[in-house]
Design a protein around this motif. Structure first.
Motif, PDB file in Angstrom:
ATOM      1  N   ALA A 624      17.341 -67.962 -35.192  1.00 11.48           N
ATOM      2  CA  ALA A 624      17.689 -67.558 -33.838  1.00 11.48           C
ATOM      3  C   ALA A 624      18.777 -66.502 -33.944  1.00 11.48           C
ATOM      4  N   VAL A 625      18.507 -65.357 -33.397  1.00  7.80           N
ATOM      5  CA  VAL A 625      19.479 -64.264 -33.398  1.00  7.80           C
ATOM      6  C   VAL A 625      20.227 -64.352 -32.074  1.00  7.80           C
ATOM      7  N   GLN A 626      21.406 -64.973 -32.157  1.00  8.11           N
ATOM      8  CA  GLN A 626      22.172 -65.247 -30.948  1.00  8.11           C
ATOM      9  C   GLN A 626      23.147 -64.106 -30.650  1.00  8.11           C
ATOM     10  N   ARG A 652      18.811 -58.520 -26.488  1.00  7.12           N
ATOM     11  CA  ARG A 652      18.246 -59.770 -25.972  1.00  7.12           C
ATOM     12  C   ARG A 652      18.246 -60.836 -27.065  1.00  7.12           C
ATOM     13  N   PRO A 653      18.981 -61.924 -26.882  1.00  5.73           N
ATOM     14  CA  PRO A 653      18.906 -63.025 -27.848  1.00  5.73           C
ATOM     15  C   PRO A 653      17.455 -63.422 -28.068  1.00  5.73           C
ATOM     16  N   SER A 654      17.084 -63.630 -29.330  1.00 10.55           N
ATOM     17  CA  SER A 654      15.672 -63.848 -29.670  1.00 10.55           C
ATOM     18  C   SER A 654      15.546 -64.756 -30.877  1.00 10.55           C
ATOM     19  N   VAL A 655      14.370 -65.355 -30.993  1.00 11.58           N
ATOM     20  CA  VAL A 655      13.997 -66.076 -32.209  1.00 11.58           C
ATOM     21  C   VAL A 655      13.076 -65.180 -33.018  1.00 11.58           C
ATOM     22  N   ALA A 656      13.397 -65.021 -34.307  1.00 11.58           N
ATOM     23  CA  ALA A 656      12.583 -64.201 -35.201  1.00 11.58           C
ATOM     24  C   ALA A 656      12.032 -65.067 -36.321  1.00 11.58           C
TER      25      ALA A 656
END
Length: 668
Positions: A624-626, A652-656
């Protein structure tokens, strides 16, 4: 900016723990012999025949390591790690090793529920956000549904309104709609994902029924279970039963149960409330212990402007309804989340479960604040595979413990510099001190309900060890060793160091490994050591389990931990104090490569690395890129990051997800 929005500038205030609990330097006035003390310099020092101390707070002298068992865990095993490390950098990108590829799985604002609109940064609404993927994503876990499909659970820890809304100047002047959007962006999401063509890549399922997709928010009806449910301390005007809380806040890390549910951890809940000084006098010491702000405008978000329950002058018990471990069934979107009071109330970072040899369930937890404690819960009854009705009661009755760590070196050798003591290791022994068993308190002057609602105060009373921000706690599936991420503590002074927290002004943090008596997680005694003391390898105050420091990556501020199937430790970082972006690191914890730490990826500018999750088949790693772009002074009109969209996109916070381009296992 991170400090303001994530935890209400907690580190700028006095630490909540002003208890008189002793530091190791106060306890040990003379050198301690290593004879009779369990050594844990190398992982796996198991003990044979050690007794449990009779009184709470006493730490027994333990026998020397058991030879055959110790040797079996010290050596052997292949790490399987052979990637070229990613160098430290400040790039506005997700960087991975050669031979690897990454892609974004889900972003803030992506539609989750039916009828959710596509994300439009300049036309947000609370109604839309309640159906879209929430903001700052943290804990990630995957529940498989066959080989190529699964349910992804993600926590949404907090909101960074200064990056979400143009012209934001604080909660006092924010529009009510902005506050409501922020409320809806907290919580968690369940989204259905699928593997891409047999590779390690995963993507959102965007067509079909997607019946499991769900958003949990601050408004989701929940229930309390366990010994404190229905207690007067949990009752409010809106819920006189004290059994039906509404919503969850600031969910950081978490865990899963053997029966397929998620345990999500409420952390910095205190910052959302105002008027902490207006609660009844008897409650004020406990409010202070949880660092709840005073004053009518003490919260930067001012949720009280739209929901009166956040004003403690009017609803003093509402704050007691947050700070719990919440159990959620991802396979039943109509199920009611359960706040498990038997696991205690504090600023939870994690809830890692394991099943002991006798079948009892054990949960390890950290309290992520300066000078706070490490906990574990041991169920009374035993896990029964396939018996969900029975198993879902395991977290309601058992014993909650807090850890006390004792070093084995003379106090004079612990000068706060990080220099190893003469025995060549920071290590020692310890005990799990019982706080409460079901409805029976083990803490003088506190009822069982008080221990569970005011767990920090109970731990103060029994003499637990003050740690340097204990965050994630994970158990190695191969060796059974327990690992604790201690992120940092710049406020610890030289007079306050102990062998488990050996550096003053500890801005880089360390990792502690713990091995319980006979390798049994239900036991009360343990050995511990520090295999990793973080920072620049060129700094003499760092330690990488004795590995050649010219061959390791620099690391700062360990946060979340994970293990792959081979027993390698994966470490994500939060707040790199070395000037580079945060990242994900991998380190073997046994064999000849023990301590060979390498950076596997780095996240964009201003971001924190969360998760991480290495899938069971070891073909994918989720992170998770917070809070990308969360840099002081950044705004939507002048962003510090454009990740993940690039161009003119907002961060935008995202899950990669990351996978090997040739289908090899992660780390190879």
């Amino acid at each position: 900016m991170t400090c303001q929005f994530r935890c209400g500038n907690a580190c700028a205030h006095e630490a909540g723990n002003d208890s008189g609990n002793t530091y190791f330097g106060d306890v040990v006035a003379q050198a301690m012999s290593r004879r009779g003390v369990l050594r844990a310099g190398a992982l796996g020092a198991l003990v044979a025949g050690a007794g449990v101390a009779g009184g709470a707070g006493a730490v027994p002298a333990l026998a020397d390591p058991a030879g055959p068992e110790d040797a079996a865990l010290r050596g052997g095993g292949r790490s399987g790690l052979s990637f070229a490390p990613v160098p430290p950098n400040t790039d506005d990108a997700l960087r991975v090793p050669g031979g690897y590829t990454s892609s974004v799985v889900v972003r803030w604002g992506d539609p989750v529920l039916p009828g959710a609109p596509e994300f439009d940064f300049d036309n947000q609404s609370a109604e839309a956000q309640a159906k879209q993927f929430g903001y700052n994503c943290d804990y990630v876990t995957l529940f498989p549904m066959g080989r190529d499909r699964g349910l992804l659970w993600v926590n949404h820890e907090y909101t960074t309104e200064a990056l979400m809304f143009r012209g934001y100047r604080g909660g006092a002047t924010a529009t009510e709609e902005q506050i409501k959007i922020a409320l809806a962006a907290h919580g968690g999401s369940v989204v259905e994902v699928q593997r891409v063509k047999g590779t390690g890549q995963w993507k959102l399922v965007t067509s079909g029924r997607r019946r499991y997709n769900r958003r949990i928010t601050v408004h989701t009806p929940m229930k309390f279970s366990g010994p404190a449910a229905g207690d007067d301390l949990l009752k409010t005007a809106a819920d006189p039963s004290g059994a039906a809380p509404v919503g969850m806040l600031n969910n950081c890390a978490g865990g899963t149960t053997p029966w397929g549910t998620v345990l999500t951890a409420e952390e910095n809940f205190d910052q959302y409330f105002v008027n902490g000084d207006k609660v009844p006098a008897a409650q004020r010491p406990y409010i202070a212990r949880y660092t709840v702000p005073s004053g009518a405008s003490s919260s930067s978000r001012r949720f009280d402007r739209v929901e009166e329950r956040f004003d403690l002058a009017k609803h003093p018990n509402e704050v007691n309804r947050f700070g719990w471990i919440v159990e959620i069934d991802p396979f039943d979107p109509d199920s009611t989340p359960v706040k498990r009071t038997a696991l205690g109330r504090f600023k939870h970072e994690a809830a890692t479960t394991t099943v002991a040899r006798d079948g009892r369930l054990v949960v390890y937890m950290g309290d992520d604040s300066r000078f706070e404690y490490v906990y574990k819960f041991v169920s009374k009854d035993r896990y029964r595979p396939g018996n969900d009705r029975h198993n879902r009661r395991l977290l309601d009755e058992g014993t909650l413990y807090v850890a006390k760590f004792t070093g084995d070196s003379p106090a004079a050798e612990l000068d706060g510099s990080g220099k190893l003591p003469s025995d060549g290791a920071f290590d020692g022994s310890g005990e799990w001190i019982p706080l409460v068993s079901g409805n029976r308190s083990h803490v003088d002057g506190m009822t069982a309900a008080e221990v569970l609602v005011y767990t920090r105060a109970a731990a103060d009373k029994v003499g637990a060890t003050k740690m340097d921000r204990p965050e994630d706690v994970e158990r190695n599936p191969v060796t059974g060793g327990v690992y604790i991420a201690l992120t940092n503590n710049s406020n610890r002074t030289a007079a306050q160091v102990d062998e488990a927290n050996p550096r003053a002004s500890n801005k880089h943090g360390h990792v502690l490994e713990l091995v319980e008596h006979r390798g049994d997680p239900t036991e009360r005694t343990f050995a511990w050591s520090l295999p990793l003391v973080c920072g620049d390898p060129n700094d003499a105050a760092t330690y990488f389990a004795g590995y050649d420091k010219t061959k390791v990556s620099p690391i700062s501020c360990p946060d979340n931990l994970a293990f792959d199937r081979d027993g390698n430790l994966w470490i994500s970082t939060d707040g790199n104090a070395l000037g580079s972006n945060d990242g994900l690191f991998a380190m073997p914890v046994r064999g000849k490569d023990r301590g060979h730490l390498r950076q596997f990826l780095s996240v964009p500018v201003g971001a924190e690395t969360c998760g991480p999750l290495v899938t069971e088949d070891q073909r994918s790693v989720f992170v998770a890129v917070q809070h990308p772009g969360e840099v002081d002074g950044a705004t939507p009109d002048s962003p510090a990051s454009r990740w993940p969209e690039g161009g003119e996109g907002q961060p935008r916070p995202s899950v990669a997800v990351v996978w090997h381009s040739e289908g090899r296992k992660i780390g190879s």
